[in-house]
Every structure is written in C-alpha cells, then in structure tokens.
Design a protein around this motif. Structure first.
Motif, PDB file in Angstrom:
ATOM      1  N   ARG A 113      46.501  33.342  44.195  1.00  0.00           N
ATOM      2  CA  ARG A 113      45.035  33.468  44.069  1.00  0.00           C
ATOM      3  C   ARG A 113      44.553  34.143  45.236  1.00  0.00           C
ATOM      4  O   ARG A 113      43.394  34.741  45.181  1.00  0.00           O
ATOM      5  CB  ARG A 113      44.468  31.792  43.914  1.00  0.00           C
ATOM      6  CG  ARG A 113      42.780  31.750  44.148  1.00  0.00           C
ATOM      7  CD  ARG A 113      42.474  30.206  43.875  1.00  0.00           C
ATOM      8  NE  ARG A 113      41.189  30.183  44.097  1.00  0.00           N
ATOM      9  CZ  ARG A 113      40.434  29.970  45.072  1.00  0.00           C
ATOM     10  NH1 ARG A 113      41.143  29.990  46.272  1.00  0.00           N
ATOM     11  NH2 ARG A 113      38.867  29.946  45.031  1.00  0.00           N
ATOM     12  N   ASN A 114      44.902  33.615  46.597  1.00  0.00           N
ATOM     13  CA  ASN A 114      44.304  34.202  47.617  1.00  0.00           C
ATOM     14  C   ASN A 114      44.586  35.650  47.827  1.00  0.00           C
ATOM     15  O   ASN A 114      43.629  36.475  48.171  1.00  0.00           O
ATOM     16  CB  ASN A 114      44.768  33.572  48.942  1.00  0.00           C
ATOM     17  CG  ASN A 114      44.482  32.194  49.157  1.00  0.00           C
ATOM     18  OD1 ASN A 114      43.643  31.735  48.703  1.00  0.00           O
ATOM     19  ND2 ASN A 114      45.341  31.295  49.928  1.00  0.00           N
ATOM     20  N   THR A 115      45.779  36.430  47.221  1.00  0.00           N
ATOM     21  CA  THR A 115      46.094  37.600  47.257  1.00  0.00           C
ATOM     22  C   THR A 115      45.147  38.347  46.293  1.00  0.00           C
ATOM     23  O   THR A 115      44.545  39.168  46.517  1.00  0.00           O
ATOM     24  CB  THR A 115      47.595  37.821  46.660  1.00  0.00           C
ATOM     25  OG1 THR A 115      48.254  37.074  47.694  1.00  0.00           O
ATOM     26  CG2 THR A 115      47.906  39.181  46.635  1.00  0.00           C
ATOM     27  N   ARG A 116      44.901  37.790  44.997  1.00  0.00           N
ATOM     28  CA  ARG A 116      44.032  38.265  43.998  1.00  0.00           C
ATOM     29  C   ARG A 116      42.500  38.226  44.622  1.00  0.00           C
ATOM     30  O   ARG A 116      41.755  39.435  44.498  1.00  0.00           O
ATOM     31  CB  ARG A 116      44.164  37.256  42.568  1.00  0.00           C
ATOM     32  CG  ARG A 116      42.845  37.863  41.587  1.00  0.00           C
ATOM     33  CD  ARG A 116      43.153  37.085  40.586  1.00  0.00           C
ATOM     34  NE  ARG A 116      42.955  35.873  40.740  1.00  0.00           N
ATOM     35  CZ  ARG A 116      41.693  35.157  40.807  1.00  0.00           C
ATOM     36  NH1 ARG A 116      40.631  35.982  40.907  1.00  0.00           N
ATOM     37  NH2 ARG A 116      41.495  33.901  40.977  1.00  0.00           N
ATOM     38  N   LEU A 117      41.750  37.407  45.262  1.00  0.00           N
ATOM     39  CA  LEU A 117      40.709  37.296  45.872  1.00  0.00           C
ATOM     40  C   LEU A 117      40.737  38.571  47.091  1.00  0.00           C
ATOM     41  O   LEU A 117      39.741  39.013  47.055  1.00  0.00           O
ATOM     42  CB  LEU A 117      40.452  36.046  46.524  1.00  0.00           C
ATOM     43  CG  LEU A 117      40.244  34.867  45.372  1.00  0.00           C
ATOM     44  CD1 LEU A 117      39.704  33.644  46.159  1.00  0.00           C
ATOM     45  CD2 LEU A 117      39.165  35.167  44.534  1.00  0.00           C
ATOM     46  N   SER A 118      41.611  38.698  47.822  1.00  0.00           N
ATOM     47  CA  SER A 118      41.607  39.667  48.910  1.00  0.00           C
ATOM     48  C   SER A 118      41.528  40.925  48.067  1.00  0.00           C
ATOM     49  O   SER A 118      41.068  41.927  48.562  1.00  0.00           O
ATOM     50  CB  SER A 118      42.929  39.655  49.501  1.00  0.00           C
ATOM     51  OG  SER A 118      43.134  38.326  50.210  1.00  0.00           O
ATOM     52  N   VAL A 119      42.611  41.278  47.099  1.00  0.00           N
ATOM     53  CA  VAL A 119      42.271  42.695  46.343  1.00  0.00           C
ATOM     54  C   VAL A 119      41.005  42.907  45.681  1.00  0.00           C
ATOM     55  O   VAL A 119      40.325  44.014  45.931  1.00  0.00           O
ATOM     56  CB  VAL A 119      43.343  42.497  45.251  1.00  0.00           C
ATOM     57  CG1 VAL A 119      43.224  43.831  44.550  1.00  0.00           C
ATOM     58  CG2 VAL A 119      44.943  42.609  46.059  1.00  0.00           C
ATOM     59  N   GLU A 120      40.450  41.782  45.149  1.00  0.00           N
ATOM     60  CA  GLU A 120      39.066  42.027  44.537  1.00  0.00           C
ATOM     61  C   GLU A 120      38.172  42.366  45.813  1.00  0.00           C
ATOM     62  O   GLU A 120      37.320  43.300  45.414  1.00  0.00           O
ATOM     63  CB  GLU A 120      38.662  40.594  43.805  1.00  0.00           C
ATOM     64  CG  GLU A 120      39.629  40.493  42.563  1.00  0.00           C
ATOM     65  CD  GLU A 120      39.095  39.248  42.036  1.00  0.00           C
ATOM     66  OE1 GLU A 120      38.232  38.497  42.435  1.00  0.00           O
ATOM     67  OE2 GLU A 120      39.615  38.822  40.812  1.00  0.00           O
ATOM     68  N   LYS A 121      38.368  41.701  46.792  1.00  0.00           N
ATOM     69  CA  LYS A 121      37.168  41.941  47.750  1.00  0.00           C
ATOM     70  C   LYS A 121      37.137  43.417  48.332  1.00  0.00           C
ATOM     71  O   LYS A 121      36.357  43.848  48.608  1.00  0.00           O
ATOM     72  CB  LYS A 121      37.493  40.916  48.986  1.00  0.00           C
ATOM     73  CG  LYS A 121      36.470  41.082  49.996  1.00  0.00           C
ATOM     74  CD  LYS A 121      36.728  40.116  51.350  1.00  0.00           C
ATOM     75  CE  LYS A 121      35.726  40.240  52.489  1.00  0.00           C
ATOM     76  NZ  LYS A 121      35.940  39.151  53.690  1.00  0.00           N
ATOM     77  N   CYS A 152      38.681  46.060  46.770  1.00  0.00           N
ATOM     78  CA  CYS A 152      38.121  47.046  45.824  1.00  0.00           C
ATOM     79  C   CYS A 152      36.364  46.932  45.660  1.00  0.00           C
ATOM     80  O   CYS A 152      35.785  48.163  45.490  1.00  0.00           O
ATOM     81  CB  CYS A 152      38.424  46.540  44.284  1.00  0.00           C
ATOM     82  SG  CYS A 152      40.281  46.411  44.122  1.00  0.00           S
ATOM     83  N   GLN A 153      35.865  45.871  45.895  1.00  0.00           N
ATOM     84  CA  GLN A 153      34.232  45.745  46.066  1.00  0.00           C
ATOM     85  C   GLN A 153      33.844  46.406  47.207  1.00  0.00           C
ATOM     86  O   GLN A 153      32.861  47.322  47.168  1.00  0.00           O
ATOM     87  CB  GLN A 153      34.148  44.324  46.205  1.00  0.00           C
ATOM     88  CG  GLN A 153      32.332  44.239  46.186  1.00  0.00           C
ATOM     89  CD  GLN A 153      32.044  42.653  46.252  1.00  0.00           C
ATOM     90  OE1 GLN A 153      32.940  41.884  46.233  1.00  0.00           O
ATOM     91  NE2 GLN A 153      30.763  42.502  46.108  1.00  0.00           N
ATOM     92  N   GLU A 154      34.629  46.334  48.508  1.00  0.00           N
ATOM     93  CA  GLU A 154      34.343  47.069  49.612  1.00  0.00           C
ATOM     94  C   GLU A 154      34.457  48.633  49.539  1.00  0.00           C
ATOM     95  O   GLU A 154      33.532  49.203  49.957  1.00  0.00           O
ATOM     96  CB  GLU A 154      34.986  46.560  50.651  1.00  0.00           C
ATOM     97  CG  GLU A 154      34.578  45.074  51.164  1.00  0.00           C
ATOM     98  CD  GLU A 154      35.502  44.705  52.313  1.00  0.00           C
ATOM     99  OE1 GLU A 154      36.568  45.264  52.807  1.00  0.00           O
ATOM    100  OE2 GLU A 154      35.280  43.416  52.837  1.00  0.00           O
ATOM    101  N   LEU A 155      35.505  49.080  48.621  1.00  0.00           N
ATOM    102  CA  LEU A 155      35.660  50.417  48.405  1.00  0.00           C
ATOM    103  C   LEU A 155      34.609  50.988  47.798  1.00  0.00           C
ATOM    104  O   LEU A 155      34.191  52.056  47.687  1.00  0.00           O
ATOM    105  CB  LEU A 155      37.258  50.560  47.981  1.00  0.00           C
ATOM    106  CG  LEU A 155      37.641  51.946  47.529  1.00  0.00           C
ATOM    107  CD1 LEU A 155      37.514  52.750  48.857  1.00  0.00           C
ATOM    108  CD2 LEU A 155      38.988  51.973  46.831  1.00  0.00           C
ATOM    109  N   ALA A 156      34.255  50.199  46.702  1.00  0.00           N
ATOM    110  CA  ALA A 156      33.323  50.738  45.550  1.00  0.00           C
ATOM    111  C   ALA A 156      32.099  50.777  46.181  1.00  0.00           C
ATOM    112  O   ALA A 156      31.257  52.004  46.132  1.00  0.00           O
ATOM    113  CB  ALA A 156      33.071  49.733  44.398  1.00  0.00           C
ATOM    114  N   GLU A 157      31.680  49.920  47.248  1.00  0.00           N
ATOM    115  CA  GLU A 157      30.399  50.059  48.141  1.00  0.00           C
ATOM    116  C   GLU A 157      30.446  51.384  49.081  1.00  0.00           C
ATOM    117  O   GLU A 157      29.433  52.061  49.067  1.00  0.00           O
ATOM    118  CB  GLU A 157      30.098  48.912  48.938  1.00  0.00           C
ATOM    119  CG  GLU A 157      29.861  47.629  47.919  1.00  0.00           C
ATOM    120  CD  GLU A 157      29.708  46.317  48.918  1.00  0.00           C
ATOM    121  OE1 GLU A 157      29.950  46.350  50.037  1.00  0.00           O
ATOM    122  OE2 GLU A 157      29.238  45.133  48.430  1.00  0.00           O
ATOM    123  N   VAL A 158      31.535  51.663  49.669  1.00  0.00           N
ATOM    124  CA  VAL A 158      31.607  52.712  50.287  1.00  0.00           C
ATOM    125  C   VAL A 158      31.696  54.090  49.710  1.00  0.00           C
ATOM    126  O   VAL A 158      30.796  54.743  49.893  1.00  0.00           O
ATOM    127  CB  VAL A 158      33.064  52.716  51.146  1.00  0.00           C
ATOM    128  CG1 VAL A 158      33.351  54.172  51.977  1.00  0.00           C
ATOM    129  CG2 VAL A 158      33.311  51.588  52.165  1.00  0.00           C
TER     130      VAL A 158
END
Length: 324
Positions: A293-301, A303-309
């Motif tokens: 679960r922590n790994t999935r949340l880290s990947v989602e975070k 991806c979100q930061e990459l999308a914002e950049v």
C-alpha cells in the motif's frame, strides 16, 4: 533565565521518574494479566503468552534505553508478587531485563521502523526481537530452576521451549499493538465501520466455537486473519490474533476442546504451535500488505507530481496557443 533553567532541570528528573514508574506499572499490570492463565510442564509453571515482554520491547522502541530501570523495576515487582526475594531470583530479574534490551539493540542495528511499514520490519521483529532476544530470558529462567534443583535436568528442554515461546509470543502480539496505538490519531476514520462490525461479530462467534469444540477446527481462524489483514491491516489482524490466542489459551489451560485428553507436554506443544503460526501469519501478512500500500501511494504521488511538472512546462511553452 536562571530561574527558568533551574525549573527545567527539576522538571527533567521528575519526568524521568514518572516515566520509570509508568513503565514499571505497565510491566507489572501486564504480568499480573499474563499470570491469569498458566500451564504446568514437568512440574514447572509458565505462561503461554507473557505480555510484559511485548510491553518492555515497545517501551524501549518508543522511549529508548532510558526506560530500562522501569523495566527492571517491573520485573522485580512481578517476582515479589510471586515469591520472596532471594539471591537466585536475581538471575530471572537479569534475564527478563536483558532480553528486551537485546531485542531493542538488535532491532536498532537493522534500522527497524516502528510503523512496521516494510516487510523487513516484520521479519526483524519476528526473528530478532522475538525468537532471538527471548533466548536470554528463557535460558536464564529455566537454567536457574535446574541449578537450584527445582527442575530435573532431563526436563530442561520442554520447559525451556514453553518459556521461550511464551516470551516470544508477548513480543509478536503485544508489541505491534502498542506501536500501532501510538500512531492512532483522532478523529478515527470509520468509513468501513459496517465491515469492521461484521468482522468483529464473525470473530466473536467463530473463535470461541472452534477453540472449545472437540473437533479440531482451529484452521478456521486463518481465513478470519486474512480478512482482517487485507481490509484493516495491523489493527484488524493483530486484534484478531490476540483474541484468538487468549481464547485458545483459556481452552488449553482448561484442557477442553482440541486440547482435551492430551498430556501437559502435548497441550503445551499444540497451543504454542498454534499461537506462534497465527501470530506470524498476522504480523507478516499485515507487513506485506502495508508495504504494498505504501509503495502504491508513493507511485501515485510521484505520478501526480510529474503530471503537475509537465502541466507547468506545457503552460510555459511559447509554441502553445500560436501558429500550428
């Protein structure tokens, strides 16, 4: 300034004294709770689950070695409530104090994290904090019984095994629960409260039934552990494991259900095998699920930061909004 410094100096020793007394009181209370159910093997009395070891290891992981005097005081209080203070008892005092300290040092060496968010943390708690460190307390305690002729030499290993597993069970079940309670924040997230109530009701019916039924149905508890771990991680699986261990211990000490018509050694072996495998299943499965679960949340975070950049870079591109 001098008055403030003096006040802080006075408050710090007082805080340490209060912490020492709180740890000692918690250890003593857990000890008295553990002594409610006992097994007798080869004339020696021991507890199938010894909660104070879990309390001691959790306190050391949270507060550090400064609580070691409180642990030693708690051990002394438990011993004094059972027998008079004799020089030979100091061996038990030493063993029960050094074992949690050894567990803390071993866990600290491998950079154990108290949130148990990695599988390696669960494995470290099992193999270093419980199985390895508790060799000290079991060896000191049973060795003292043999040395003082209170236990025959040929009975060393059965009693030693029961003592060792009982201490290890305290670490496997109690320590994760206390570390989990440390992270609880109010208000609680109760969005799955209906499922939690259904799980609690199911556990409350199935576990007493299978632990007091003469037909050996203890395996039915494992699907409940898996359900609790998948949906509620440590909070669900460890509470389920604790309840099942308590009910199985009650049945074993009463020699009812699957523990009927067995010798004392067979009762001890069957109970400790069940408690140990169940605690391992709950702890390690919850660790794996939490890590994923922590790994999935880290990947989602990420991806979100990459999308914002990318959105920011696209907004600043002069070729956008103009000619094709």
């Amino acid at each position: 300034m001098a008055a403030v410094v003096g006040f802080e100096d006075l408050r710090r020793p007082a805080g340490c004294a209060l912490l020492t007394l709180a740890v000692a009181g918690s250890y003593f209370a857990a000890g008295r709770l553990g002594l409610l159910r006992e097994l007798v093997v080869e004339g020696a009395v021991f507890t199938p689950i010894w909660p104070p070891t879990g309390v001691a290891v959790a306190c050391l992981l949270i507060f550090g070695l400064r609580v070691l005097p409180g642990i030693a005081l708690g051990v002394l209080l438990v011993i004094m409530s059972l027998t008079s203070l004799q020089p030979t008892v100091l061996v038990v005092l030493l063993g029960n104090t050094l074992a949690p300290a050894c567990a803390y040092l071993l866990l600290r060496r491998v950079r154990f994290r108290t949130d148990l968010g990695r599988l390696r943390d669960g494995l470290a708690l099992v193999f270093l904090g419980a199985l390895t460190a508790m060799l000290i307390s079991a060896t000191c305690g049973v060795g003292m019984l043999v040395a003082t002729d209170k236990l025959a030499a040929h009975s060393f290993w059965p009693v030693w095994l029961g003592w060792w597993v009982g201490d290890a069970m305290g670490v496997l079940i109690v320590t994760p629960l206390l570390l989990m309670l440390r992270t609880v924040r109010l208000p609680l997230d109760l969005h799955r409260w209906k499922e939690a109530l259904l799980l609690a009701a199911t556990v409350g019916v199935i576990v007493p039934l299978v632990t007091h039924n003469h037909v050996s149905l203890l395996f039915l508890i494992y699907p409940l552990l898996i359900w609790a771990a998948l949906r509620f991680r440590f909070a669900g699986s460890m509470l389920c494991a604790l309840f099942a261990s308590v009910m199985a211990t009650i049945a074993a000490t009463q020699e009812t259900g699957p523990f009927a018509d067995l010798t004392h050694v067979e009762v001890m072996m069957k109970l400790q095998a069940f408690n140990g495998t169940m605690a391992l299943t709950a702890l390690l499965l919850s660790s794996v699920i939490t890590e994923q679960r922590n790994t999935r949340l880290s990947v989602e975070k990420a991806c979100q930061e990459l999308a914002e950049v990318l959105e920011h870079l696209t907004a600043g591109d002069p070729r956008q909004g103009g000619r094709p």
